[in-house]
Write an enzyme that holds these catalytic residues in place. Structure first.
Site: not given
Length: 301
Positions: A110, A278
């Site tokens: 991320d 994610h």
């Protein structure tokens, strides 16, 4: 501190990387150096499920990005240069050099993967190879923003609003921000160790943390795009091997083609989806290790 229980074999370090700026890191294991970088709204605690296996083959250095965790949270500036990925990448280069590592591998998720991208672009001699988790390049994601993406990644557009509006709202209930942001993804809150969630909430409640988090995103929507576009205009590409992994249930998979986008900026790219959302290191640690470990251990000819 919850992080101590999550990483019992590691030792903590606070390393000064610039006047008044220190980076909190934990170090463990032995072997080739491997830098781990976390994402939003988290800390180095995201690696607790993969760190033991990584430590068997690498000297692992897991850092909190500036503005996050127990690292320094300097005030922002008008151009958000203090939180540019160039500045954050320089932090990580200074950490690794202070530990005696001139060259190293990187595993990043991320926001940390965006720092890793800039680290590899600005200091290609330092990065041997890297694994990037659940992102496409920042410039591509902004250029290809759709309604579907904007609704799912609403925080991208909330956090870049002028200070102090988003900071004030986050500071009103940092634990709720953690729960709401992380719990709204495909897996809900079930994949997360309560100790890790507690650590994320503790760190977001620290003075300056909400501001640092917002400045990270403000930089991404401004100065970071300038740096990325300058690289593209100059034809500068990442020369090291890059492995890109992303969650099959995630927004990046639904809205972008990560392999295609990374091949626009890097010469040696491979990758695939993993069966998760994610938060790859916490949702699919075994699958991540199975795919990333051979790549990280591979020696370049």
């Amino acid at each position: 501190m919850a992080s101590t229980a999550l990483f019992p074999a590691f030792r903590a370090r606070d390393i000064e990387v610039a006047p008044g700026v220190s980076i909190h890191a934990i170090v463990g294991g032995s072997g080739p150096p491997l830098l781990l970088l976390h994402g939003h709204p988290q800390t180095h605690a995201i690696w607790h499920r993969v760190a033991p296996a990584l430590c068997e083959r690498f000297t692992v250095v897991a850092c909190d990005l500036r503005g996050y965790g127990d690292s320094s949270k300097p005030p922002g500036d008008a151009e958000h240069t203090q939180y540019s990925k160039r500045a954050m990448a320089a932090d990580m280069l200074a950490v690794m050099r202070s530990l005696g590592f001139a060259r190293f591998r990187v595993l990043a998720h991320d926001r940390g993967a965006r720092v890793a991208h800039r680290l590899a672009a600005d200091h290609p001699q330092a990065v041997e190879r890297m694994v990037l988790l659940d992102i496409a390049p920042t410039v591509a994601m902004y250029a290809q923003t759709t309604e579907q993406f904007a609704r799912a990644y609403w925080h991208w557009f909330f956090l870049i609003q002028p200070s102090p509006l988003p900071e004030r709202l986050i500071e009103a209930d940092p634990a709720a921000y953690i729960r709401d942001v992380m719990g709204s993804r495909s897996g809900g809150l079930a994949p997360f160790d309560p100790r890790a969630l507690g650590e994320y909430a503790r760190c977001l409640a620290l003075p300056g943390a909400a501001h640092g988090l917002c400045e990270d995103y403000r930089a991404a929507a401004g100065i970071d795009l300038e740096h990325d576009r300058a690289d593209i205009a100059a034809g500068r590409r990442l020369p090291m091997p890059v492995l890109v992994l992303w969650g099959a249930q995630g927004v990046v998979h639904a809205c972008f083609d990560p392999l295609r986008e990374w091949r626009q900026v890097a010469d040696r790219v491979e990758g695939e989806t993993l069966p998760c959302g994610h938060y790859v290191p916490e949702e699919a640690p075994e699958q991540l290790l199975a795919r990333a470990m051979p790549f990280l251990l591979e020696a370049d000819a």
